[in-house]
Design an enzyme around this catalytic site. Structure first.
Site, PDB file in Angstrom:
ATOM      1  N   TYR A  82      -4.499  -8.050 -18.169  1.00  0.00           N
ATOM      2  CA  TYR A  82      -5.107  -7.278 -17.079  1.00  0.00           C
ATOM      3  C   TYR A  82      -5.905  -6.116 -17.678  1.00  0.00           C
ATOM      4  O   TYR A  82      -7.092  -5.942 -17.375  1.00  0.00           O
ATOM      5  CB  TYR A  82      -4.018  -6.754 -16.127  1.00  0.00           C
TER       6      TYR A  82
ATOM      7  N   SER B  96     -10.051  -0.036 -14.170  1.00  0.00           N
ATOM      8  CA  SER B  96      -8.694   0.506 -13.997  1.00  0.00           C
ATOM      9  C   SER B  96      -8.382   1.466 -15.135  1.00  0.00           C
ATOM     10  O   SER B  96      -8.866   1.284 -16.261  1.00  0.00           O
ATOM     11  CB  SER B  96      -7.680  -0.640 -14.017  1.00  0.00           C
TER      12      SER B  96
HETATM   13  N1  LIG Z   1      -3.845  -0.669  -6.647  1.00  0.00           N
HETATM   14  C1  LIG Z   1      -3.926  -0.053  -7.806  1.00  0.00           C
HETATM   15  O1  LIG Z   1      -3.011   0.699  -8.230  1.00  0.00           O
HETATM   16  C2  LIG Z   1      -5.144  -0.235  -8.667  1.00  0.00           C
HETATM   17  C3  LIG Z   1      -5.313   0.619  -9.772  1.00  0.00           C
HETATM   18  C4  LIG Z   1      -6.422   0.474 -10.572  1.00  0.00           C
HETATM   19  C5  LIG Z   1      -7.377  -0.480 -10.279  1.00  0.00           C
HETATM   20  N2  LIG Z   1      -7.203  -1.299  -9.211  1.00  0.00           N
HETATM   21  C6  LIG Z   1      -8.231  -2.303  -8.941  1.00  0.00           C
HETATM   22  O2  LIG Z   1      -8.752  -2.106  -7.646  1.00  0.00           O
HETATM   23  C7  LIG Z   1      -9.181  -3.355  -7.116  1.00  0.00           C
HETATM   24  C8  LIG Z   1      -8.525  -3.587  -5.755  1.00  0.00           C
HETATM   25  O3  LIG Z   1      -7.126  -3.607  -5.953  1.00  0.00           O
HETATM   26  P1  LIG Z   1      -6.058  -3.582  -4.780  1.00  0.00           P
HETATM   27  O4  LIG Z   1      -4.915  -2.805  -5.267  1.00  0.00           O
HETATM   28  O5  LIG Z   1      -6.708  -3.237  -3.500  1.00  0.00           O
HETATM   29  O6  LIG Z   1      -5.601  -5.122  -4.807  1.00  0.00           O
HETATM   30  P2  LIG Z   1      -5.194  -6.161  -3.643  1.00  0.00           P
HETATM   31  O7  LIG Z   1      -4.560  -5.439  -2.529  1.00  0.00           O
HETATM   32  O8  LIG Z   1      -4.447  -7.239  -4.332  1.00  0.00           O
HETATM   33  O9  LIG Z   1      -6.620  -6.708  -3.207  1.00  0.00           O
HETATM   34  C9  LIG Z   1      -7.333  -7.509  -4.099  1.00  0.00           C
HETATM   35  C10 LIG Z   1      -8.531  -8.080  -3.402  1.00  0.00           C
HETATM   36  O10 LIG Z   1      -9.189  -8.956  -4.329  1.00  0.00           O
HETATM   37  C11 LIG Z   1      -9.417 -10.194  -3.693  1.00  0.00           C
HETATM   38  N3  LIG Z   1      -9.392 -11.305  -4.638  1.00  0.00           N
HETATM   39  C12 LIG Z   1      -8.462 -11.565  -5.581  1.00  0.00           C
HETATM   40  N4  LIG Z   1      -8.741 -12.734  -6.195  1.00  0.00           N
HETATM   41  C13 LIG Z   1      -9.863 -13.213  -5.604  1.00  0.00           C
HETATM   42  C14 LIG Z   1     -10.656 -14.381  -5.791  1.00  0.00           C
HETATM   43  N5  LIG Z   1     -10.327 -15.314  -6.687  1.00  0.00           N
HETATM   44  N6  LIG Z   1     -11.749 -14.561  -5.013  1.00  0.00           N
HETATM   45  C15 LIG Z   1     -12.087 -13.643  -4.079  1.00  0.00           C
HETATM   46  N7  LIG Z   1     -11.385 -12.508  -3.865  1.00  0.00           N
HETATM   47  C16 LIG Z   1     -10.295 -12.302  -4.618  1.00  0.00           C
HETATM   48  C17 LIG Z   1      -8.283 -10.334  -2.675  1.00  0.00           C
HETATM   49  O11 LIG Z   1      -8.721 -11.169  -1.620  1.00  0.00           O
HETATM   50  P3  LIG Z   1      -8.097 -12.587  -1.222  1.00  0.00           P
HETATM   51  O12 LIG Z   1      -6.721 -12.655  -1.753  1.00  0.00           O
HETATM   52  O13 LIG Z   1      -8.206 -12.580   0.268  1.00  0.00           O
HETATM   53  O14 LIG Z   1      -9.045 -13.572  -1.846  1.00  0.00           O
HETATM   54  C18 LIG Z   1      -8.130  -8.904  -2.188  1.00  0.00           C
HETATM   55  O15 LIG Z   1      -9.034  -8.646  -1.138  1.00  0.00           O
HETATM   56  C19 LIG Z   1      -8.799  -4.419  -8.142  1.00  0.00           C
HETATM   57  O16 LIG Z   1      -9.910  -4.711  -8.963  1.00  0.00           O
HETATM   58  C20 LIG Z   1      -7.716  -3.737  -8.957  1.00  0.00           C
HETATM   59  O17 LIG Z   1      -7.623  -4.263 -10.251  1.00  0.00           O
HETATM   60  C21 LIG Z   1      -6.109  -1.194  -8.381  1.00  0.00           C
END
Ligand SMILES: NC(=O)c1ccc[n+]([C@@H]2O[C@H](COP(=O)([O-])OP(=O)(O)OC[C@H]3O[C@@H](n4cnc5c(N)ncnc54)[C@H](OP(=O)(O)O)[C@@H]3O)[C@@H](O)[C@H]2O)c1
Length: 234
Positions: free
Chosen positions: A155, A139
Protein backbone atom coordinates in the site's frame (compact mmCIF):
# COMPACT_ATOMS: atom_id res chain seq x y z
CA UNK A 1 -16.20 23.22 -13.50
CA UNK A 2 -16.11 19.73 -15.03
CA UNK A 3 -14.71 17.48 -12.32
CA UNK A 4 -13.94 13.73 -12.24
CA UNK A 5 -13.86 12.10 -8.80
CA UNK A 6 -12.82 8.45 -8.62
CA UNK A 7 -13.86 6.33 -5.65
CA UNK A 8 -16.99 8.43 -5.10
CA UNK A 9 -19.21 5.73 -3.62
CA UNK A 10 -18.17 6.20 0.00
CA UNK A 11 -15.61 7.63 2.42
CA UNK A 12 -13.46 10.58 1.41
CA UNK A 13 -14.51 10.50 -2.28
CA UNK A 14 -18.24 10.74 -1.53
CA UNK A 15 -17.59 13.50 1.01
CA UNK A 16 -15.49 15.45 -1.52
CA UNK A 17 -18.35 15.23 -4.05
CA UNK A 18 -20.79 16.63 -1.45
CA UNK A 19 -18.44 19.54 -0.71
CA UNK A 20 -17.94 20.30 -4.41
CA UNK A 21 -21.68 20.07 -5.00
CA UNK A 22 -22.26 22.54 -2.17
CA UNK A 23 -20.09 25.11 -3.90
CA UNK A 24 -22.47 24.68 -6.88
CA UNK A 25 -22.39 24.95 -10.65
CA UNK A 26 -20.27 21.88 -11.38
CA UNK A 27 -20.58 18.84 -13.61
CA UNK A 28 -19.37 15.94 -11.48
CA UNK A 29 -18.28 12.69 -13.12
CA UNK A 30 -18.41 10.16 -10.30
CA UNK A 31 -16.73 6.76 -10.65
CA UNK A 32 -16.85 3.52 -8.65
CA UNK A 33 -17.92 -0.14 -8.90
CA UNK A 34 -20.99 0.45 -6.72
CA UNK A 35 -23.80 1.72 -8.99
CA UNK A 36 -26.37 1.89 -6.19
CA UNK A 37 -24.16 4.10 -4.01
CA UNK A 38 -23.33 6.38 -6.97
CA UNK A 39 -27.02 6.78 -7.89
CA UNK A 40 -27.82 7.62 -4.26
CA UNK A 41 -25.08 10.26 -4.20
CA UNK A 42 -26.35 11.67 -7.50
CA UNK A 43 -29.87 12.05 -6.08
CA UNK A 44 -28.46 13.75 -2.97
CA UNK A 45 -26.41 16.19 -5.07
CA UNK A 46 -29.27 17.05 -7.43
CA UNK A 47 -31.60 17.67 -4.47
CA UNK A 48 -29.25 20.46 -3.33
CA UNK A 49 -30.56 22.51 -6.31
CA UNK A 50 -27.23 24.28 -6.79
CA UNK A 51 -27.11 23.87 -10.56
CA UNK A 52 -24.90 20.82 -10.53
CA UNK A 53 -24.90 18.05 -13.11
CA UNK A 54 -23.86 14.49 -12.26
CA UNK A 55 -22.71 11.72 -14.60
CA UNK A 56 -22.55 8.30 -12.97
CA UNK A 57 -19.75 6.10 -14.28
CA UNK A 58 -19.99 2.56 -12.97
CA UNK A 59 -16.50 1.16 -13.67
CA UNK A 60 -13.93 -1.07 -12.04
CA UNK A 61 -10.78 1.00 -12.37
CA UNK A 62 -8.56 -2.05 -11.93
CA UNK A 63 -9.83 -3.25 -15.32
CA UNK A 64 -8.13 -0.77 -17.62
CA UNK A 65 -9.46 -2.63 -20.70
CA UNK A 66 -12.73 -0.76 -20.09
CA UNK A 67 -11.03 2.66 -20.12
CA UNK A 68 -11.90 3.40 -23.79
CA UNK A 69 -15.60 2.99 -22.89
CA UNK A 70 -15.16 5.11 -19.75
CA UNK A 71 -13.41 7.86 -21.71
CA UNK A 72 -15.97 7.82 -24.52
CA UNK A 73 -18.77 8.23 -21.94
CA UNK A 74 -16.96 11.26 -20.46
CA UNK A 75 -16.16 12.70 -23.92
CA UNK A 76 -19.75 12.39 -25.04
CA UNK A 77 -20.75 14.70 -22.17
CA UNK A 78 -17.97 17.31 -22.29
CA UNK A 79 -15.08 18.63 -24.39
CA UNK A 80 -12.88 19.42 -21.40
CA UNK A 81 -12.10 18.39 -17.82
CA UNK A 82 -10.99 21.07 -15.34
CA UNK A 83 -10.21 18.81 -12.39
CA UNK A 84 -9.40 15.13 -11.94
CA UNK A 85 -9.34 13.86 -8.35
CA UNK A 86 -7.74 10.43 -8.34
CA UNK A 87 -9.16 9.30 -5.00
CA UNK A 88 -10.10 5.61 -5.48
CA UNK A 89 -7.85 3.45 -3.37
CA UNK A 90 -7.43 -0.03 -2.01
CA UNK A 91 -5.60 -1.27 1.08
CA UNK A 92 -4.43 -4.78 1.89
CA UNK A 93 -2.86 -5.25 5.32
CA UNK A 94 -0.59 -8.30 5.43
CA UNK A 95 2.88 -9.27 6.51
CA UNK A 96 5.22 -8.84 3.54
CA UNK A 97 5.93 -12.58 3.26
CA UNK A 98 2.19 -13.36 3.01
CA UNK A 99 1.39 -11.14 0.00
CA UNK A 100 0.24 -13.14 -3.03
CA UNK A 101 1.00 -11.93 -6.57
CA UNK A 102 -2.75 -11.11 -6.87
CA UNK A 103 -2.61 -8.94 -3.73
CA UNK A 104 0.34 -7.01 -5.12
CA UNK A 105 -1.40 -6.55 -8.50
CA UNK A 106 -4.53 -5.32 -6.71
CA UNK A 107 -2.60 -2.73 -4.69
CA UNK A 108 -0.70 -1.38 -7.67
CA UNK A 109 -3.59 -1.65 -10.15
CA UNK A 110 -5.95 0.49 -8.09
CA UNK A 111 -3.48 2.83 -6.38
CA UNK A 112 -1.00 3.46 -9.18
CA UNK A 113 -1.79 1.97 -12.62
CA UNK A 114 -5.46 3.07 -12.77
CA UNK A 115 -4.81 6.73 -11.87
CA UNK A 116 -1.77 6.84 -14.18
CA UNK A 117 -3.76 5.42 -17.11
CA UNK A 118 -6.73 7.63 -16.37
CA UNK A 119 -4.52 10.72 -16.51
CA UNK A 120 -2.98 9.48 -19.78
CA UNK A 121 -6.41 8.73 -21.27
CA UNK A 122 -7.93 12.12 -20.49
CA UNK A 123 -4.92 14.28 -21.42
CA UNK A 124 -6.73 15.79 -24.45
CA UNK A 125 -9.70 16.71 -22.22
CA UNK A 126 -7.41 18.22 -19.58
CA UNK A 127 -5.43 20.17 -22.20
CA UNK A 128 -8.69 21.63 -23.50
CA UNK A 129 -9.52 23.15 -20.10
CA UNK A 130 -8.50 26.70 -19.16
CA UNK A 131 -6.55 25.85 -16.00
CA UNK A 132 -6.57 22.08 -15.45
CA UNK A 133 -5.63 20.53 -12.11
CA UNK A 134 -4.97 16.87 -11.29
CA UNK A 135 -5.10 16.00 -7.59
CA UNK A 136 -3.78 12.57 -6.69
CA UNK A 137 -4.84 11.29 -3.28
CA UNK A 138 -1.72 9.62 -1.97
CA UNK A 139 -1.12 8.87 1.73
CA UNK A 140 1.16 9.77 4.61
CA UNK A 141 2.10 6.08 4.62
CA UNK A 142 3.80 6.63 1.25
CA UNK A 143 5.39 9.95 2.22
CA UNK A 144 9.17 9.83 2.45
CA UNK A 145 10.40 9.83 6.04
CA UNK A 146 6.96 9.40 7.63
CA UNK A 147 6.29 6.77 10.30
CA UNK A 148 5.61 3.44 8.58
CA UNK A 149 3.12 0.75 9.70
CA UNK A 150 3.59 -3.03 9.68
CA UNK A 151 1.44 -4.72 7.03
CA UNK A 152 1.27 -1.74 4.67
CA UNK A 153 4.35 -2.46 2.52
CA UNK A 154 2.66 -2.59 -0.88
CA UNK A 155 0.00 0.00 0.00
CA UNK A 156 2.71 2.46 1.05
CA UNK A 157 4.88 1.66 -1.97
CA UNK A 158 1.94 2.15 -4.37
CA UNK A 159 1.16 5.50 -2.75
CA UNK A 160 4.83 6.55 -2.99
CA UNK A 161 4.61 5.64 -6.70
CA UNK A 162 1.62 7.90 -7.37
CA UNK A 163 3.35 10.72 -5.46
CA UNK A 164 6.46 10.31 -7.59
CA UNK A 165 4.40 10.22 -10.79
CA UNK A 166 2.85 13.54 -9.72
CA UNK A 167 6.29 15.18 -9.68
CA UNK A 168 7.27 13.61 -13.02
CA UNK A 169 4.10 14.75 -14.80
CA UNK A 170 4.51 18.28 -13.49
CA UNK A 171 7.79 18.44 -15.41
CA UNK A 172 6.34 16.89 -18.59
CA UNK A 173 3.24 19.09 -18.69
CA UNK A 174 4.52 22.34 -17.22
CA UNK A 175 2.54 25.39 -18.34
CA UNK A 176 -0.25 23.02 -19.47
CA UNK A 177 -1.59 21.02 -16.49
CA UNK A 178 -1.03 21.41 -12.74
CA UNK A 179 -0.42 18.23 -10.75
CA UNK A 180 -0.38 17.88 -6.97
CA UNK A 181 -0.55 14.97 -4.55
CA UNK A 182 -2.20 15.18 -1.14
CA UNK A 183 -1.05 12.75 1.54
CA UNK A 184 -3.72 12.41 4.22
CA UNK A 185 -3.02 10.95 7.64
CA UNK A 186 -5.69 8.75 9.23
CA UNK A 187 -9.33 9.58 8.37
CA UNK A 188 -12.28 7.71 9.93
CA UNK A 189 -13.60 5.84 6.87
CA UNK A 190 -14.70 2.28 6.14
CA UNK A 191 -11.27 1.62 4.61
CA UNK A 192 -9.55 2.58 7.87
CA UNK A 193 -12.07 0.62 9.94
CA UNK A 194 -11.58 -2.49 7.77
CA UNK A 195 -7.78 -2.18 7.83
CA UNK A 196 -7.39 -1.23 11.51
CA UNK A 197 -10.59 -2.19 13.41
CA UNK A 198 -11.15 -0.02 16.47
CA UNK A 199 -8.58 2.64 15.52
CA UNK A 200 -9.88 6.17 16.10
CA UNK A 201 -8.71 8.70 13.51
CA UNK A 202 -8.49 12.43 14.29
CA UNK A 203 -10.45 13.44 11.17
CA UNK A 204 -13.88 12.64 9.74
CA UNK A 205 -14.36 12.33 5.94
CA UNK A 206 -16.29 15.63 5.81
CA UNK A 207 -13.44 17.49 7.52
CA UNK A 208 -10.74 16.38 5.10
CA UNK A 209 -13.19 16.64 2.18
CA UNK A 210 -13.64 20.36 2.86
CA UNK A 211 -9.89 20.77 2.48
CA UNK A 212 -9.58 18.51 -0.59
CA UNK A 213 -12.51 20.15 -2.43
CA UNK A 214 -11.15 23.65 -1.81
CA UNK A 215 -7.64 22.50 -2.78
CA UNK A 216 -8.91 20.93 -6.01
CA UNK A 217 -10.68 24.17 -6.96
CA UNK A 218 -7.97 26.63 -5.88
CA UNK A 219 -4.74 24.82 -4.92
CA UNK A 220 -3.19 25.02 -8.39
CA UNK A 221 -3.00 28.83 -8.03
CA UNK A 222 -0.41 28.28 -5.27
CA UNK A 223 1.02 24.77 -5.69
CA UNK A 224 2.29 22.68 -8.60
CA UNK A 225 4.19 19.41 -8.48
CA UNK A 226 3.89 19.28 -4.71
CA UNK A 227 3.52 16.25 -2.47
CA UNK A 228 1.70 17.73 0.49
CA UNK A 229 1.25 16.00 3.85
CA UNK A 230 -2.29 16.65 5.16
CA UNK A 231 -1.81 15.27 8.61
CA UNK A 232 -2.09 16.32 12.23
CA UNK A 233 0.82 14.08 13.26
CA UNK A 234 4.43 13.66 12.05
N1 LIG B 1 -8.97 6.74 5.30
C1 LIG B 1 -7.71 7.03 5.54
O1 LIG B 1 -7.23 7.00 6.71
C2 LIG B 1 -6.80 7.40 4.41
C3 LIG B 1 -5.53 7.93 4.72
C4 LIG B 1 -4.68 8.28 3.70
C5 LIG B 1 -5.07 8.14 2.39
N2 LIG B 1 -6.29 7.62 2.10
C6 LIG B 1 -6.66 7.48 0.69
O2 LIG B 1 -7.83 8.21 0.43
C7 LIG B 1 -8.56 7.59 -0.62
C8 LIG B 1 -9.99 7.32 -0.16
O3 LIG B 1 -9.93 6.46 0.96
P1 LIG B 1 -11.17 6.12 1.89
O4 LIG B 1 -10.65 5.97 3.25
O5 LIG B 1 -12.29 7.04 1.61
O6 LIG B 1 -11.50 4.63 1.37
P2 LIG B 1 -12.88 3.83 1.14
O7 LIG B 1 -13.88 4.28 2.12
O8 LIG B 1 -12.49 2.40 1.10
O9 LIG B 1 -13.28 4.31 -0.32
C9 LIG B 1 -12.50 3.90 -1.40
C10 LIG B 1 -13.19 4.29 -2.67
O10 LIG B 1 -12.40 3.77 -3.76
C11 LIG B 1 -13.24 3.06 -4.64
N3 LIG B 1 -12.55 1.97 -5.30
C12 LIG B 1 -11.76 1.02 -4.73
N4 LIG B 1 -11.37 0.13 -5.66
C13 LIG B 1 -11.94 0.52 -6.83
C14 LIG B 1 -11.92 0.02 -8.16
N5 LIG B 1 -11.26 -1.10 -8.47
N6 LIG B 1 -12.61 0.67 -9.12
C15 LIG B 1 -13.31 1.79 -8.82
N7 LIG B 1 -13.36 2.33 -7.59
C16 LIG B 1 -12.68 1.70 -6.61
C17 LIG B 1 -14.37 2.52 -3.75
O11 LIG B 1 -15.52 2.34 -4.55
P3 LIG B 1 -16.25 0.95 -4.85
O12 LIG B 1 -15.88 -0.01 -3.79
O13 LIG B 1 -17.70 1.34 -4.87
O14 LIG B 1 -15.75 0.58 -6.22
C18 LIG B 1 -14.57 3.67 -2.78
O15 LIG B 1 -15.46 4.62 -3.32
C19 LIG B 1 -7.81 6.31 -0.97
O16 LIG B 1 -6.96 6.54 -2.07
C20 LIG B 1 -6.98 6.05 0.27
O17 LIG B 1 -5.83 5.30 -0.01
C21 LIG B 1 -7.18 7.26 3.08
Amino acid sequence: MNIIVTGASRGIGAAVCRELANSGGHHLFIISRNLKALEKLKTEILELKKQNLVSVLNFDLSNTDTFPTLISQISSATDFIDILINNAGSIIVKNFEDFTPQDIDQQFNVNYIAPAKLIQSILPLLKSAKSPHVVNISSMSGFQGSKKFKGLSHYSASKAAISSLTECLTEEFKNEIAFNALCPGAVQTEMLEEAFPGYKAPLKPKEIAEFIADFALNGHKFFNGKILPVSLSL
